[in-house]
Design an enzyme around this catalytic site. Structure first.
Site, PDB file in Angstrom:
ATOM      1  N   HIS A 111     -15.349  -3.457   0.868  1.00 41.85           N
ATOM      2  CA  HIS A 111     -15.394  -2.752  -0.413  1.00 41.85           C
ATOM      3  C   HIS A 111     -16.799  -2.309  -0.815  1.00 41.85           C
ATOM      4  O   HIS A 111     -16.950  -1.453  -1.690  1.00 41.85           O
ATOM      5  CB  HIS A 111     -14.789  -3.656  -1.500  1.00 41.85           C
ATOM      6  CG  HIS A 111     -14.481  -2.959  -2.780  1.00 41.85           C
ATOM      7  ND1 HIS A 111     -15.231  -3.127  -3.922  1.00 41.85           N
ATOM      8  CD2 HIS A 111     -13.491  -2.083  -3.113  1.00 41.85           C
ATOM      9  CE1 HIS A 111     -14.731  -2.402  -4.899  1.00 41.85           C
ATOM     10  NE2 HIS A 111     -13.664  -1.757  -4.431  1.00 41.85           N
TER      11      HIS A 111
ATOM     12  N   TYR B  32     -12.642  -9.469  -1.390  1.00 39.39           N
ATOM     13  CA  TYR B  32     -13.287  -8.158  -1.252  1.00 39.39           C
ATOM     14  C   TYR B  32     -14.753  -8.373  -0.898  1.00 39.39           C
ATOM     15  O   TYR B  32     -15.433  -9.215  -1.492  1.00 39.39           O
ATOM     16  CB  TYR B  32     -13.235  -7.379  -2.564  1.00 39.39           C
ATOM     17  CG  TYR B  32     -11.898  -6.783  -2.924  1.00 39.39           C
ATOM     18  CD1 TYR B  32     -10.706  -7.313  -2.442  1.00 39.39           C
ATOM     19  CD2 TYR B  32     -11.816  -5.689  -3.770  1.00 39.39           C
ATOM     20  CE1 TYR B  32      -9.485  -6.764  -2.788  1.00 39.39           C
ATOM     21  CE2 TYR B  32     -10.595  -5.125  -4.126  1.00 39.39           C
ATOM     22  CZ  TYR B  32      -9.433  -5.678  -3.634  1.00 39.39           C
ATOM     23  OH  TYR B  32      -8.226  -5.140  -3.984  1.00 39.39           O
TER      24      TYR B  32
ATOM     25  N   ASN C 272       0.825  -1.212   0.000  1.00 36.89           N
ATOM     26  CA  ASN C 272       0.000   0.000   0.000  1.00 36.89           C
ATOM     27  C   ASN C 272       0.856   1.257   0.000  1.00 36.89           C
ATOM     28  O   ASN C 272       0.585   2.222  -0.723  1.00 36.89           O
ATOM     29  CB  ASN C 272      -0.908   0.017   1.234  1.00 36.89           C
ATOM     30  CG  ASN C 272      -2.066  -0.950   1.140  1.00 36.89           C
ATOM     31  OD1 ASN C 272      -2.340  -1.503   0.078  1.00 36.89           O
ATOM     32  ND2 ASN C 272      -2.744  -1.160   2.248  1.00 36.89           N
TER      33      ASN C 272
ATOM     34  N   ARG D  79      -6.099   2.292 -12.950  1.00 38.72           N
ATOM     35  CA  ARG D  79      -4.687   2.401 -12.589  1.00 38.72           C
ATOM     36  C   ARG D  79      -4.046   1.051 -12.286  1.00 38.72           C
ATOM     37  O   ARG D  79      -4.572   0.261 -11.509  1.00 38.72           O
ATOM     38  CB  ARG D  79      -4.515   3.344 -11.399  1.00 38.72           C
ATOM     39  CG  ARG D  79      -3.056   3.599 -11.036  1.00 38.72           C
ATOM     40  CD  ARG D  79      -2.916   4.618  -9.947  1.00 38.72           C
ATOM     41  NE  ARG D  79      -3.182   5.963 -10.424  1.00 38.72           N
ATOM     42  CZ  ARG D  79      -4.075   6.782  -9.889  1.00 38.72           C
ATOM     43  NH1 ARG D  79      -4.800   6.377  -8.870  1.00 38.72           N
ATOM     44  NH2 ARG D  79      -4.239   7.990 -10.366  1.00 38.72           N
TER      45      ARG D  79
ATOM     46  N   HIS E 172     -16.494   3.644 -13.823  1.00 41.06           N
ATOM     47  CA  HIS E 172     -16.257   2.811 -12.643  1.00 41.06           C
ATOM     48  C   HIS E 172     -17.501   2.016 -12.257  1.00 41.06           C
ATOM     49  O   HIS E 172     -17.482   1.237 -11.302  1.00 41.06           O
ATOM     50  CB  HIS E 172     -15.812   3.724 -11.491  1.00 41.06           C
ATOM     51  CG  HIS E 172     -15.296   3.013 -10.284  1.00 41.06           C
ATOM     52  ND1 HIS E 172     -15.966   3.034  -9.080  1.00 41.06           N
ATOM     53  CD2 HIS E 172     -14.190   2.263 -10.086  1.00 41.06           C
ATOM     54  CE1 HIS E 172     -15.284   2.340  -8.187  1.00 41.06           C
ATOM     55  NE2 HIS E 172     -14.209   1.851  -8.769  1.00 41.06           N
TER      56      HIS E 172
END
Length: 734
Positions: free
Chosen positions: A620, A496, A62, A433, A463
Site C-alpha cells: 500500500h 497493509y 474484490n 467509499r 485522502h
C-alpha cells in the site's frame, strides 16, 4: 491532399501503429488481471492451505466491489449513450463486453480452484466443506436441531402473489427462492407461463446474523463445515405446511452502489451522504448469481420478478459468494492447524524508536524517524496522538481521517484531547467509499465532544494522511508532525504495508499549518517549503521530475526513476514516462494493482519494467525515487499515479531528508526490486508472469522485510548493552 493522406496511412509501420493506438491498457481489464494475481495466490500450493482459502475469499470480495462500483459506473455511462473512448481506445460498450468475458473466465477458474484444488486438499487434512447430503445421520440430526432452535425462528419466508409482491432484495445478500405446489394454502395461486396452476413461490433471506458455516466435529477429530443455506434447504418444507416443495435454489444480486452526490447543491453534506447511503439498497440490479443446477422454471421466475437481463446472469458451480472462506481459518481456532497457516507475525518494535515510547516528543525533536508497517508496530502513531491528548503543553491537534477502525484508539485520543480543553480540528472524509456510515458516526461523536469537524472540500476527497500537534515549549511554540502513506487505522496497519514519518522540522510544520488552514478556510498558499499537495501542485511536480531525468539521459548522464504505487492510470504521467524511456531513463515501477502503461515495447517503453508484488500483506505504500544526477530525490506520498488522486483528491507528498530515514526507505525499495518469489512481471501483451528462478537467489520481499525489522531490533539491543557495560574513561586517562 486526400491521396497523400491515404498513401501515408498505407505506409504506417507496426511501431507507429503501436504508438498511436495501443500504448495503453484498459484500466478495468488491468484491474481484473490484478484480481487474477490474487487468485494465483489461492492456486499456489506453496502457500499454506488456509491462507489459500483467504486469498480466494479476497478474490471474490474484490470482484463484488468491482461490479457494484466500476461496472455499475460503466452501466450508467452506457445508459446515457456516453461515446467517449477510454485511454486504451475502447468505448463503454466494448469495455463492458470484454469485462463480462474476462469475469466469466475468472469465475470459472475461481470455482475450479475451489472444487478441484482446495476441497481435496482440505479433505486430506480431515477438514470437510460438505453439503448437507454428505453428512451421516448423526450429523444431520445435529444440523436439523440447529435449524429448529436457531435458524427457524430467525427466517421470514416471504410469499409472492398478487397481494404480496416480490420483496426488496438487498445488495450482496444470499437468498433462497422456493417453488411450491399445493391447493390447500393461504397462498393464492399465481399465473405461471400464462396458465392457471397451483404453483406458488416464496423467497427467504439467508440470515447473516449467524455464521455462514455450521461446524461439526466427529469423534475422530475430523471437522465438517456445512453452509447454513444447505441446512435450510434440507428443512425448507417446514415453513410451508400443506405445500409440496417442488424446487428451491439460492441466488444473490448486486446493485449499483456508486453514490451520486451533488455537493454543490447539498445544503448539508452529512445529511446528503446519509441519504445516498440509504438509497444504496434501491440501486439498480446489475448482476444475478445463481447455482448452476437451479431449476429452470425457478430461475425464470426470479429473472422475471427482478427484471434481469439474461446476459447479467452468472451461474456458479458451488456455493454462491465465496467470501465465507475467510471464516474457516478463525472457526478452526488459533491453536490448531498451525502448519496450514503463515507463521504468526507480531510487528517488531520500531527500530528508530526506543522500546519505551515515553516522552515521544523528545525523541521526534532529536531527529526524524520512520516507521514501516506492518513490519513494525503501529504503536508510535497511537502513542503520538495519545500523549498529545494528555500532555498539558500541547495546545492543539489537527488531523485528517479517511478510514478508521470501528473501535478506533485514534478517535478515543481525540475525544480525550477535547475533554482536556485542547483545540482539536479533524477533517473526517465522509465520502470514503463503503466507510461513509462509519465516518458519519465518528464525525457526530467528535462534534458532540467539542472537536471542530470539517468534511472536506466541495468536489474533492481528502485522502492525505497527516497529524499536526502544536506544543508549547521553553523556546517557544513547536510543531510536531506525522505524515504517512496509509490510513490512521490500527486494524489495517497489521496487514497493509505503509510508511509513516515523524518530524519536528520547522519547514514541515509551517507547511502543515498552511495545509490545515487551506482545508478549513479559503486560503491557498502561494508557495510550499516541503509538502507537495494535490490537486494544486503534485501532478506538475511529478512531470517536472520525470522530464529532468529525461533531459539528463539525453545528455548522456545516468538517469533513473523508481516508483512504488498501488495503481498507474494517469495518461499524462504515462506519456511522460514513455518519453523518459525513449530518452534512455531506466524506469522500475512496482505497481500492485492497475497499470495502464504498456512496458517493454521497442522504441516506446523498452526501458520500463513493471512488477506487481502480492503476498500475505497488501502492498500500500507509495514511494518515489529520482536519481537527479546523484542527488537522489526520495519522496513518500498518499497518492497514486491516477487522475482521481492527482486531479480530484487532496493528497500530500513529502521528501525524506534524514539520512537514516532515507537509508530505511531505500532498503525497502531495494528489497522489493530484488524480489524473485512474490513479484509478477507485466508483459507487453498485458499478461503477468513470475520470473524464472534458475540461477537466481530466491527472495520473498515480505519475508525479508520481516527479517530486517527483527534484525534491526536485535542490533539495537546489542548496541544498548554495549553502551550500558562500556566503562567510562576519565579525562586524565585520555
Amino acid at each position: 491532399m486526400a491521396k497523400e493522406v491515404k498513401k501515408s496511412k498505407k505506409k504506417t509501420s507496426k511501431k507507429e501503429q503501436m504508438t498511436k493506438d495501443n500504448r495503453f491498457f484498459n484500466r478495468e481489464l488491468s484491474w481484473l488481471e490484478f484480481n487474477d494475481r490474487i487468485l494465483h495466490e489461492a492456486r499456489d500450493t506453496k502457500n499454506p492451505l488456509l491462507e489459500r482459502l483467504n486469498f480466494l475469499s479476497i478474490t471474490a470480495s474484490n470482484l463484488d466491489e468491482f461490479y457494484i462500483v466500476r461496472v455499475a459506473s460503466l452501466r450508467d455511462m452506457a445508459s446515457v449513450d456516453f461515446e467517449e473512448k477510454d485511454i486504451a481506445g475502447l468505448t463503454v460498450k466494448e469495455q463492458l463486453t470484454r469485462i463480462d468475458a474476462k469475469t466469466r473466465e475468472s469465475m470459472a477458474l475461481m470455482y475450479s480452484t475451489y472444487n478441484r484444488s482446495l476441497l481435496p486438499s482440505l479433505r486430506q487434512e480431515n477438514i470437510f466443506l460438505a453439503d448437507y447430503e454428505d453428512l451421516d445421520e448423526t450429523m444431520k440430526h445435529s444440523a436439523d436441531e440447529y435449524f429448529a432452535s436457531v435458524l427457524y425462528p430467525i427466517i421470514s419466508p416471504m410469499a409472492v402473489d398478487s397481494g404480496r409482491p416480490f420483496p426488496l432484495i438487498y445488495n450482496r445478500m444470499l437468498n433462497m427462492c422456493v417453488m411450491l405446489d399445493g391447493e390447500e394454502s393461504l397462498l393464492s395461486s399465481k399465473e405461471h407461463k400464462g396458465e392457471k396452476s397451483n404453483v406458488n413461490y416464496a423467497t427467504l433471506q439467508i440470515p447473516n446474523v449467524v455464521p455462514r458455516l455450521y461446524k461439526l466435529v466427529k469423534d475422530d477429530g475430523s471437522v465438517y463445515f456445512v453452509p447454513v443455506e444447505q441446512i435450510i434447504k434440507a428443512n425448507v418444507h417446514t415453513f410451508f405446511h400443506g405445500q409440496t416443495v417442488v424446487a428451491s435454489g439460492c441466488y444473490r444480486i448486486m446493485r449499483n452502489a456508486d453514490l451520486d452526490i451533488d455537493e454543490d447543491e447539498a445544503e448539508d453534506l452529512l445529511k446528503e451522504i446519509e441519504e445516498q447511503v440509504r438509497k444504496r439498497r434501491y440501486g439498480k440490479i446489475i448482476r444475478l448469481e445463481v447455482e448452476d443446477d437451479i431449476d429452470p422454471d425457478l430461475l425464470e421466475f426470479i429473472v422475471s420478478e427482478l427484471h434481469i437481463r439474461e446476459r447479467d446472469i452468472f451461474s456458479v458451480n458451488g456455493p454462491i459468494d465465496l467470501t465465507f472462506l475467510s471464516k474457516v481459518n478463525s472457526a478452526l481456532g488459533k491453536e490448531s492447524y498451525k502448519h496450514l497457516r503463515y507463521k504468526p507475525h507480531t510487528p517488531a518494535a520500531p527500530a528508530m524508536f526506543d522500546e519505551d515510547l515515553d516522552n515521544i516528543f523528545d525523541k521526534i525533536r532529536e531527529k526524524d524517524r520512520i516507521v514501516h508497517h506492518p513490519y513494525e508496530s503501529f504503536e508510535p502513531v497511537l502513542e503520538f496522538v495519545r500523549q498529545a491528548a494528555n500532555d498539558p503543553n500541547v495546545l492543539a491537534i489537527k488531523q485528517t481521517l479517511y478510514r478508521v477502525s470501528a473501535q478506533s484508539p485514534i478517535i478515543s485520543s481525540l475525544l480525550e484531547a477535547a475533554r482536556n480543553g485542547k483545540q482539536v480540528m479533524v477533517l473526517v472524509e465522509l465520502k470514503a467509499r463503503f466507510d461513509e456510515e462509519n465516518n458519519i458516526n465518528w464525525a457526530k461523536t467528535l462534534e458532540k465532544a467539542g472537536c471542530h469537524v470539517i468534511y472536506g472540500l466541495v468536489g474533492l476527497k481528502t485522502h492525505s494522511k497527516i497529524t499536526l500537534v502544536v506544543r508549547r515549549e521553553e523556546d517557544g511554540i513547536r510543531r510536531y508532525l506525522h505524515l504517512a502513506t496509509g490510513n490512521y487505522n490500527d486494524i489495517t496497519a497489521k496487514i497493509y504495508t505503509d510508511i509513516g514519518l515523524f518530524t519536528a522540522s520547522e519547514s514541515f510544520g509551517e507547511d502543515a499549518s498552511e495545509f490545515f488552514n487551506m482545508l478549513s478556510g479559503y486560503s491557498i498558499p502561494q508557495s510550499w517549503n516541503r509538502l507537495i499537495p494535490a490537486p494544486i501542485l503534485m501532478k506538475d511536480y511529478f512531470v517536472k521530475k520525470i522530464r529532468r531525468e529525461a533531459e539528463n539521459a539525453s545528455e548522456g548522464k545516468e538517469a533513473r526513476i523508481v516508483a512504488k504505487i498501488n495503481s498507474l492510470v494517469d495518461g499524462t504521467i504515462i506519456k511522460e514516462l514513455y518519453k523518459a524511456s525513449q530518452a534512455g531513463v531506466v524506469i522500475d515501477l512496482i505497481v500492485r494493482g492497475i497499470c495502464c502503461l504498456r512496458p517493454g515495447v521497442k522504441g516506446l517503453s523498452e526501458n520500463i519494467t513493471v512488477r506487481s508484488i502480492t503476498g500475505r500483506f497488501l502492498e500500500h505504500s507509495r514511494i518515489f525515487y529520482f536519481l537527479n544526477e546523484g542527488h537522489e530525490d526520495l519522496y513518500l506520498a498518499s497518492a497514486d499515479w491516477m487522475p482521481r488522486n492527482l486531479d480530484r483528491r487532496v493528497e500530500l507528498m513529502f521528501p525524506v531528508e534524514d539520512p537514516d530515514c532515507r537509508k530505511r526507505v531505500m532498503e525497502i525499495l531495494d528489497t522489493e526490486l530484488n524480489d524473485t518469489i512474490r513479484a509478477h512481471f507485466l508483459s507487453e501483451d498485458g499478461t503477468y508472469h513470475k520470473t524464472d528462478l534458475r540461477g537466481k537467489i530466491k527472495l520473498d520481499s515480505q519475508e525479508r522485510l520481516i527479517e530486517l525489522a527483527e534484525e534491526a531490533i536485535a542490533s539495537r539491543k546489542i548496541m544498548n548493552e554495549k553502551m550500558e557495560f562500556e566503562p567510562q574513561v576519565s579525562s586524565e586517562e585520555q
